[in-house]
Design a protein around this motif. Structure first.
Motif, mmCIF file in Angstrom:
data_model
loop_
_atom_site.group_PDB
_atom_site.id
_atom_site.type_symbol
_atom_site.label_atom_id
_atom_site.label_comp_id
_atom_site.label_asym_id
_atom_site.label_seq_id
_atom_site.Cartn_x
_atom_site.Cartn_y
_atom_site.Cartn_z
ATOM 1 N N GLN A 91 0.763 -1.255 0.014
ATOM 2 C CA GLN A 91 0.005 -0.046 0.047
ATOM 3 C C GLN A 91 0.849 1.036 -0.063
ATOM 4 O O GLN A 91 1.674 1.442 1.028
ATOM 5 N N THR A 92 0.583 2.059 -0.964
ATOM 6 C CA THR A 92 1.443 3.181 -1.208
ATOM 7 C C THR A 92 0.649 4.684 -1.317
ATOM 8 O O THR A 92 -0.243 4.503 -1.753
ATOM 9 N N THR A 93 1.312 5.534 -0.346
ATOM 10 C CA THR A 93 0.624 6.751 -0.261
ATOM 11 C C THR A 93 1.791 7.865 -0.345
ATOM 12 O O THR A 93 2.875 7.628 -0.436
ATOM 13 N N GLN A 94 1.186 9.016 -0.847
ATOM 14 C CA GLN A 94 2.138 10.182 -1.175
ATOM 15 C C GLN A 94 2.191 10.971 -0.096
ATOM 16 O O GLN A 94 0.982 11.829 0.469
ATOM 17 N N LYS A 95 3.300 11.381 0.685
ATOM 18 C CA LYS A 95 3.303 12.038 1.946
ATOM 19 C C LYS A 95 3.688 13.456 1.466
ATOM 20 O O LYS A 95 4.030 14.445 2.380
#
Length: 267
Positions: free
Chosen positions: A30-34
């Protein structure tokens, strides 16, 4: 091995096991942009928690600064752990097999212990202040290059600091026309470890964070190299602008970049 370094290696291996297992099922990550061009995955967070759990069990009173979790603060402690659970997240997300776990310990403000672990190659780079640097238990040294001719340098593009692109590009051109070649691998921690091991002759990058460089800095120093900011000072941990290499290579790199530095890069 120093007892605290032994614990750090254990923590790095624990995080590395989590990362290595996840490599076999990247579609589940699971990838998110911070931030702009800045990504984090559930694997980064799980690896960080594994490290913190081991460190806090052994040293509950120590201060901890980690990339994903922020600070587990104890400002009264003389000991501060600096953690990057997965340096090279973009590589990891894309399945590019070049990333590492980075853990450093500062004692009263000075770097004291360091480990950088490449979980896919099984390479453990370690250093203790005053005791040298090792790769899988064998002593390592920086290269013996005497100038930039014939060297292999490494860098990181300023993708988070595009306002420095002109200065960076001119510096790159200087080094590219002087050295044998320049690499951009995507992991500052491994770049610094490779400088310590003599695989790379030098490294420079703009705007890094302490968790990117702390362990690698101690490795380079204990392997006989030098680390500085862009003007040869010791402000690299604060500014994030770092140069590393053996003494002669570092001097040549500082000389080559000097004409291209803006006022903000000289701080």
């Amino acid at each position: 091995m120093h007892p605290m370094l032994n614990i750090a290696v254990r923590a790095a291996r624990s995080a590395g096991n989590i990362i290595a297992r996840a490599c076999g099922q990247l579609d589940m990550v699971q990838t998110t942009q911070k931030g702009t061009n800045d990504f984090v995955t559930n694997v980064d967070k799980e690896a960080e928690q594994a490290i913190v759990q081991i460190l806090r069990k052994s040293y509950p009173d120590h201060d901890i600064v980690a990339e994903e979790g922020g600070e587990y603060s104890n400002n009264n402690s003389d000991y501060q752990w600096i953690i990057d659970p997965l340096d090279g997240t973009a590589n990891f997300i894309k399945g590019i097999p070049h990333f590492a776990v980075s853990i450093a310990l500062r004692y009263r403000g000075k770097l004291d212990q360091a480990v950088i672990f490449d979980p896919l190659r099984g390479e453990v780079f370690t250093a203790s202040r005053g005791a040298g640097a090792q790769l899988n238990g064998r002593r390592i040294r920086v290269s013996n290059a005497t100038d930039l001719s014939g060297t292999i340098l490494a860098t990181g593009f300023p993708f988070k600091h595009k306002h420095h692109l002109d200065a960076y590009t001119e510096t790159f051109k200087t080094f590219f026309t002087t050295a044998a070649d320049v690499r951009r691998t995507g992991s500052a921690a491994l770049d610094l470890a490779y400088v310590a091991a003599g695989r790379l002759d030098g490294f420079w990058e703009i705007g890094l964070k302490p968790w990117d460089t702390a362990a690698g800095e101690l490795l380079v120093r204990e392997a006989g190299g030098l680390v500085s900011d862009f003007v040869g000072g010791n402000n690299q941990m604060k500014s994030g602008n770092i140069v590393a290499g053996n003494p002669k290579v570092l001097a040549a790199m500082l000389k080559g970049m000097r004409p291209h530095l803006t006022d903000s890069l000289m701080k």
